[in-house]
Design a protein around this motif. Structure first.
Motif: not given
Length: 309
Positions: A37-48, A61-72
């Motif tokens: 998942x981390x390799x394919x979608x290039x998201x921060x490790x702490x998201x998982x 958390x919003x990463x790289x201008x909205x490229x990925x959003x985390x709702x925990x």
């Protein structure tokens, strides 16, 4: 474990080939699944990895201008009728796909799948994430209702007797309510951020889901506050009841001690080696017993009149 879902004939279906999907469900993922998942979608490790910490607090958390959003978010987990804990659940929005991460298989996710199919929301990751958030709030409401039932049982037990089990159950319920209060308070900003992010959606069903989400979250928080207040008052009542029963027991024991002191005093007086009245009378013993009984009876009458017995 990793499951990928897509919509087929208005039903959530597991993707066998893994090519067509809009939802990736990770349940206690192993290192290989995480790395993929981390390799394919290039998201921060702490998201998982953050979900693997049971004490992780809800956040956005919003990463790289909205490229990925985390709702925990935190969700309740039932231990027994009086005890609950909370665990984190990650929802990651990336490239129009929703990735959910949890440390165990959740019953509420099965409810989400069923309700999602019934509402016919289609392959809409925003609507799905909203539905999951609503299910979490609904689970808090359900859990508080179950705790309220336990509180009512404790109330009946407290009124009958001072059972130690009722005391331990009260402690467990208070701990659960504290966890719920903290979890819903931390969930609040996350849900508000979701509402702000998704409120621009044009879908009527998505808008309805957002509205239901806010209502359910508010209901959960109100019910938790109400139950917490009830438990605090019940704890005070329980303490007062124990103190009252202890006072009653001490009062009765003290009164009995006073009554039993009379024969002791009479026996002590006529047991001295000095000249005493009626000591040579043939019925002296029975006279003294009768005297002790009369005085004791009179004292009992006075104590009953005063409400001490």
């Amino acid at each position: 474990m990793e499951n990928k879902y897509y919509i087929d004939n208005n039903k959530l279906t597991i993707s066998e080939n893994g090519e067509k999907f809009f939802w990736i469900e990770l349940i206690k993922p192993n290192q290989q699944e995480i790395d993929e998942i981390l390799t394919k979608y290039k998201i921060p490790k702490d998201y998982i990895y953050s979900v693997l910490d049971n004490e992780e607090v809800p956040r956005v958390e919003v990463w790289e201008s909205g490229a990925a959003n985390l709702f925990l978010l935190s969700h309740p987990v039932k231990i027994n009728n009086c005890s609950y804990i909370t665990r984190p659940l990650s929802m990651i929005m990336v490239d129009g796909i929703l990735i959910t991460v949890s440390t165990e298989s959740l019953k509420l996710m099965n409810k989400v799948k069923n309700s999602y199919e019934q509402k016919d929301l289609g392959e809409d990751s925003e609507s799905l994430s909203t539905e999951i958030a609503w299910a979490i709030c609904s689970e808090f409401v359900k859990s508080v209702r179950e705790l309220n039932e336990s509180i009512e049982k404790i109330e009946r037990t407290v009124l009958k007797n001072s059972d130690e089990r009722a005391f331990s159950d009260m402690i467990a319920i208070q701990k659960s309510l504290i966890k719920f209060s903290m979890a819903t308070r931390e969930n609040g900003p996350v849900i508000e951020k979701m509402f702000e992010s998704y409120s621009k959606l044009k879908s009527d069903k998505a808008s309805e889901l957002l509205h239901d989400l806010l209502v359910e979250n508010k209901q959960a928080r109100v019910m938790i506050e109400e139950s917490t207040t009830i438990m605090e008052n019940l704890s005070d009542l329980y303490s007062n009841l124990i103190s009252h029963k202890l006072n009653v027991v001490m009062q009765v024991l003290t009164s009995i001690t006073i009554v039993m002191t009379v024969p002791t005093i009479v026996g002590g007086l006529w047991g001295m080696n000095v000249k005493l009245p009626i000591e040579n009378h043939p019925a002296a013993f029975w006279i003294l017993v009768l005297l002790s009984m009369v005085i004791s009876w009179y004292i009992v009458r006075i104590l009953k009149k005063k409400g001490y017995l």
